[in-house]
Design an enzyme around this catalytic site. Structure first.
Site, PDB file in Angstrom:
ATOM      1  N   ASP A  11       0.804  -1.216   0.000  1.00 55.80           N
ATOM      2  CA  ASP A  11       0.000   0.000   0.000  1.00 55.80           C
ATOM      3  C   ASP A  11       0.842   1.272   0.000  1.00 55.80           C
ATOM      4  O   ASP A  11       2.060   1.229   0.185  1.00 55.80           O
ATOM      5  CB  ASP A  11      -0.972  -0.006   1.198  1.00 55.80           C
ATOM      6  N   ASN A  51      -7.829  -2.549  14.221  1.00 55.72           N
ATOM      7  CA  ASN A  51      -9.212  -2.819  13.820  1.00 55.72           C
ATOM      8  C   ASN A  51      -9.310  -4.046  12.908  1.00 55.72           C
ATOM      9  O   ASN A  51     -10.340  -4.278  12.293  1.00 55.72           O
ATOM     10  CB  ASN A  51      -9.809  -1.586  13.129  1.00 55.72           C
ATOM     11  N   HIS A  62      -7.525  -4.580  10.177  1.00 58.32           N
ATOM     12  CA  HIS A  62      -7.239  -4.380   8.742  1.00 58.32           C
ATOM     13  C   HIS A  62      -5.948  -5.085   8.330  1.00 58.32           C
ATOM     14  O   HIS A  62      -5.051  -5.300   9.141  1.00 58.32           O
ATOM     15  CB  HIS A  62      -7.246  -2.895   8.359  1.00 58.32           C
ATOM     16  N   GLU A  73      -9.852  -1.724   5.151  1.00 56.22           N
ATOM     17  CA  GLU A  73     -10.502  -1.393   6.410  1.00 56.22           C
ATOM     18  C   GLU A  73     -11.746  -2.271   6.605  1.00 56.22           C
ATOM     19  O   GLU A  73     -12.258  -2.844   5.629  1.00 56.22           O
ATOM     20  CB  GLU A  73     -10.906   0.090   6.394  1.00 56.22           C
TER      21      GLU A  73
END
Ligand code: F6R
Length: 241
Positions: free
Chosen positions: A67, A136, A138, A143
């Site tokens: 990313d 979270n 990810h 996400e």
């Protein structure tokens, strides 16, 4: 899924570095999928040490990173291209043209997506994909709620992620709001996956990813469906298993 319990961050980094080193030794022209963030820095340092000792050769290795922040160029100190050059690429003998990071300066998401998918395919797929995990759940910048079937995408970062990543920027306002990321589909196509996790703030996400239902709400839970996943976590990260 193979779980390898490490004592602490240093031990996690050594254990994970052994797996990456074995991949490089066994297949010197491997395609490595790489990640940024705090989790792999120790591992990258160990790979560099082994290269300096003459035990690892990166001359045939090709890499694709997961990313990049949209809007940041490779010379921006918080860009993931800058990170990779600093922690790994500039310190080993990998030809820089063999390294690929999404182009954060590409303004057109459609073009960014098409370009990166083309690169991954031209490399013939990923032999070993390295991952971290967000608080979270990810992976990459996928996400919670991101559909599993995307190969590459432009995402709006959640507040959780902006909050977690602001430590690298002067202020929260400076954290880019969007990023390009390899999608779950591309990650799941990797032949092998190695996830590293350290610290108690990863414990809940990791427990849900390993034992919870497979759901886009916990993107890392999809790894339960891959047939060659190794998770190296330290005691704190595995404390809720
Ligand atoms: C980074 C990436 C992210 C991180 C995750 C954990 O390329 O894809 O998914 O792996 O946010 O970050 P750290 O390791 O900083 O806790």
């Amino acid at each position: 899924m193979r779980l390898i319990k490490a004592i602490d961050y240093g031990d996690m980094s050594r254990k994970a570095a052994n797996i990456v080193s074995a991949q490089i030794l066994m297949k010197p022209d491997s395609v490595l999928g790489l990640a940024t963030g705090s989790s792999p820095i120790g591992l990258y340092n160990i790979l560099v040490e082994r290269y300096e000792k003459g035990d690892l050769d990166f001359s045939g290795i090709r890499t694709v990173n997961l990313d990049e922040y949209k809007g940041l160029g490779g010379d921006h100190p918080q860009s993931y291209r800058y990170f990779m050059n600093k922690y790994l690429f500039n310190r080993v003998n990998i030809p820089i043209e063999n390294t690929h990071v999404p182009n954060g300066l590409e303004e057109d998401p459609e073009k960014a997506i098409a370009d990166y998918i083309k690169i991954i395919r031209s490399l013939g797929g990923i032999d070993l994909q390295l991952l971290g995990i967000g608080n979270n759940g990810h992976i990459g910048f996928n996400e919670p709620g991101t559909p599993f079937e995307l190969e590459f995408l432009c995402v709006d970062l959640t507040d959780d992620t902006i909050e977690a990543n602001k430590r690298f920027f002067a202020s929260k306002e400076d954290v880019p709001r969007q990023a390009y990321t390899m999608g779950i589909k591309a990650i799941m196509h990797a032949k092998k996956i190695l996830l590293v996790a350290s610290g108690e703030n990863k414990a809940e996400a990791l427990a849900k990813a390993i034992y919870g239902p497979v759901t886009p709400d916990v993107p890392a839970s999809v790894l339960q469906l891959h047939n060659d996943v190794t998770i190296v976590g330290d005691e704190a990260a595995f404390s809720k298993l």
